[in-house]
Design a protein around this motif. Structure first.
Motif, PDB file in Angstrom:
ATOM      1  N   CYS A  14       4.006  10.480  -3.042  1.00 42.20           N
ATOM      2  CA  CYS A  14       4.478   9.200  -2.473  1.00 42.20           C
ATOM      3  C   CYS A  14       5.831   8.853  -3.087  1.00 42.20           C
ATOM      4  O   CYS A  14       6.772   8.448  -2.391  1.00 42.20           O
ATOM      5  CB  CYS A  14       3.523   8.056  -2.782  1.00 42.20           C
ATOM      6  SG  CYS A  14       1.783   8.388  -2.605  1.00 42.20           S
TER       7      CYS A  14
ATOM      8  N   TYR B 188       1.459   4.797  -7.309  1.00 44.15           N
ATOM      9  CA  TYR B 188       0.940   5.401  -6.077  1.00 44.15           C
ATOM     10  C   TYR B 188       0.544   6.847  -6.361  1.00 44.15           C
ATOM     11  O   TYR B 188      -0.505   7.091  -6.909  1.00 44.15           O
ATOM     12  CB  TYR B 188       1.980   5.280  -4.954  1.00 44.15           C
ATOM     13  CG  TYR B 188       2.311   3.844  -4.635  1.00 44.15           C
ATOM     14  CD1 TYR B 188       1.511   3.090  -3.784  1.00 44.15           C
ATOM     15  CD2 TYR B 188       3.414   3.216  -5.217  1.00 44.15           C
ATOM     16  CE1 TYR B 188       1.802   1.758  -3.509  1.00 44.15           C
ATOM     17  CE2 TYR B 188       3.716   1.883  -4.945  1.00 44.15           C
ATOM     18  CZ  TYR B 188       2.901   1.160  -4.088  1.00 44.15           C
ATOM     19  OH  TYR B 188       3.184  -0.155  -3.821  1.00 44.15           O
TER      20      TYR B 188
ATOM     21  N   SER C 128       0.828  -1.214   0.000  1.00 43.35           N
ATOM     22  CA  SER C 128       0.000   0.000   0.000  1.00 43.35           C
ATOM     23  C   SER C 128       0.856   1.255   0.000  1.00 43.35           C
ATOM     24  O   SER C 128       2.059   1.203   0.287  1.00 43.35           O
ATOM     25  CB  SER C 128      -0.891   0.003   1.243  1.00 43.35           C
ATOM     26  OG  SER C 128      -0.083   0.220   2.396  1.00 43.35           O
ATOM     27  N   ALA C 129       0.238   2.371  -0.282  1.00 42.27           N
ATOM     28  CA  ALA C 129       0.951   3.658  -0.283  1.00 42.27           C
ATOM     29  C   ALA C 129       1.539   3.942   1.100  1.00 42.27           C
ATOM     30  O   ALA C 129       2.653   4.461   1.210  1.00 42.27           O
ATOM     31  CB  ALA C 129       0.003   4.774  -0.709  1.00 42.27           C
ATOM     32  N   GLU C 130       0.804   3.587   2.142  1.00 42.51           N
ATOM     33  CA  GLU C 130       1.308   3.817   3.514  1.00 42.51           C
ATOM     34  C   GLU C 130       2.560   2.990   3.771  1.00 42.51           C
ATOM     35  O   GLU C 130       3.491   3.432   4.431  1.00 42.51           O
ATOM     36  CB  GLU C 130       0.255   3.439   4.565  1.00 42.51           C
ATOM     37  CG  GLU C 130      -0.996   4.304   4.587  1.00 42.51           C
ATOM     38  CD  GLU C 130      -1.878   4.106   3.367  1.00 42.51           C
ATOM     39  OE1 GLU C 130      -2.097   2.939   2.963  1.00 42.51           O
ATOM     40  OE2 GLU C 130      -2.322   5.125   2.793  1.00 42.51           O
ATOM     41  N   GLU C 131       2.563   1.780   3.217  1.00 40.58           N
ATOM     42  CA  GLU C 131       3.702   0.883   3.446  1.00 40.58           C
ATOM     43  C   GLU C 131       4.951   1.307   2.682  1.00 40.58           C
ATOM     44  O   GLU C 131       6.050   0.832   2.961  1.00 40.58           O
ATOM     45  CB  GLU C 131       3.316  -0.559   3.065  1.00 40.58           C
ATOM     46  CG  GLU C 131       2.357  -1.179   4.052  1.00 40.58           C
ATOM     47  CD  GLU C 131       1.855  -2.542   3.590  1.00 40.58           C
ATOM     48  OE1 GLU C 131       1.703  -3.419   4.449  1.00 40.58           O
ATOM     49  OE2 GLU C 131       1.599  -2.730   2.380  1.00 40.58           O
TER      50      GLU C 131
ATOM     51  N   SER D 237       6.578   3.824   2.970  1.00 45.91           N
ATOM     52  CA  SER D 237       7.551   4.450   3.880  1.00 45.91           C
ATOM     53  C   SER D 237       8.527   3.406   4.439  1.00 45.91           C
ATOM     54  O   SER D 237       9.549   3.754   5.012  1.00 45.91           O
ATOM     55  CB  SER D 237       6.830   5.162   5.024  1.00 45.91           C
ATOM     56  OG  SER D 237       6.155   4.203   5.811  1.00 45.91           O
TER      57      SER D 237
END
Ligand code: PGA
Length: 255
Positions: free
Chosen positions: A205, A201, A158-161, A163
């Motif tokens: 991002c 993404y 995911s986009a959050e992951e 990072s």
């Protein structure tokens, strides 16, 4: 590098080098030399050196990573080490998809993706390696090759992951050969990878992801490579085994 928007990271990849005693000695040399670094510093070491490396770097700015992990949590996989096991012992980083694993150990884009997924699920940060063979560069399919590797490796991420993902662009023809990609070649492909991330993404991002260059990076060529906008660090093989050389690369990334 563009430190205003993303972290610069210099990581050593020790490969199959150094016994625990030798690892302790090398890290004891490295830690004082890099203590004022203005970049993240990581040493990725053989499994058997991990505990020694954690102990030798405790209280320093040097973080420790593994060089691979299996995608299952546990089970009948003789000789393998899981991401969960690494996390449980205090490891923060893991290299996944290194070209030597693709070349010699049957690693494919699909198994890279499974390992990436497992590492993220365990809470590790992944250093994901992509890069073209010499024949692929000569055929003019470098962009296609690294784009495909990146896309498949990140399936289900995911986009959050993002990072927790660092990408290392390592042209296979430059690894351990003394042949470095020129700074312009490195920049071109790192920018292509960033565009792939923007497509998958979002632009913001993609801008936040650290993209390293790897392949015969050393104390003599690091500054020029790192001067490029999209080259945010290095994954260092041979030169990471010599404290002064590794520290000089860290210094080049600390400007
Ligand atoms: P090298 O290795 O610096 O010895 O070329 C880089 C790597 O394989 O990560």
């Amino acid at each position: 590098m563009n430190k205003a928007v993303r972290k610069a990271i210099i990581a050593g990849n020790w490969k199959m080098n150094k016994t625990p005693n030798e690892a302790k000695e090398l890290l004891t040399q490295i830690t004082p030399l890099v203590k004022d670094a203005d970049c993240d510093v990581i040493a990725c070491v053989p499994y058997v050196d991990l505990q020694t490396a954690l102990d030798a770097t405790q209280g320093t700015n040097v973080k420790i990573g593994a060089e691979n992990c299996h995608w299952e949590k546990s089970g009948a996989f003789t000789g393998e080490i899981s991401a969960e096991m690494l996390k449980a012992m205090g490891i923060e980083y893991v290299i996944i998809g290194h070209s030597e694993r693709r070349q010699y150990f049957g690693e494919t884009d699909v198994t890279v993706n499974k390992r990436v997924r497992a590492a993220l699920d365990a809470g590790l940060t992944v250093i994901l390696c992509v890069g073209e063979l010499l024949s692929e560069r000569e055929q003019g399919i470098t962009a296609e090759t690294v784009s495909l590797q990146t896309k498949v490796a990140l399936q289900g991420v995911s986009a959050e992951e993002l990072s927790k993902i660092v990408i290392a662009y390592e042209p296979v023809w430059a690894i351990g050969t003394g042949l470095t990609a020129t700074a312009d070649q490195a920049e071109e492909v790192c920018a292509i990878i960033r565009n792939v991330l923007a497509d998958l993404y979002c632009e913001k991002c993609a801008q936040a992801v650290t993209i390293q260059y790897g392949g015969s990076m050393n104390d003599a060529n690091a500054a020029e490579l790192l001067s490029k906008e999209n080259v945010d660090g290095g994954l260092i093989g041979g030169a990471s085994l010599v404290a002064e050389k590794f520290a000089a690369i860290v210094k080049a990334a600390s400007v």
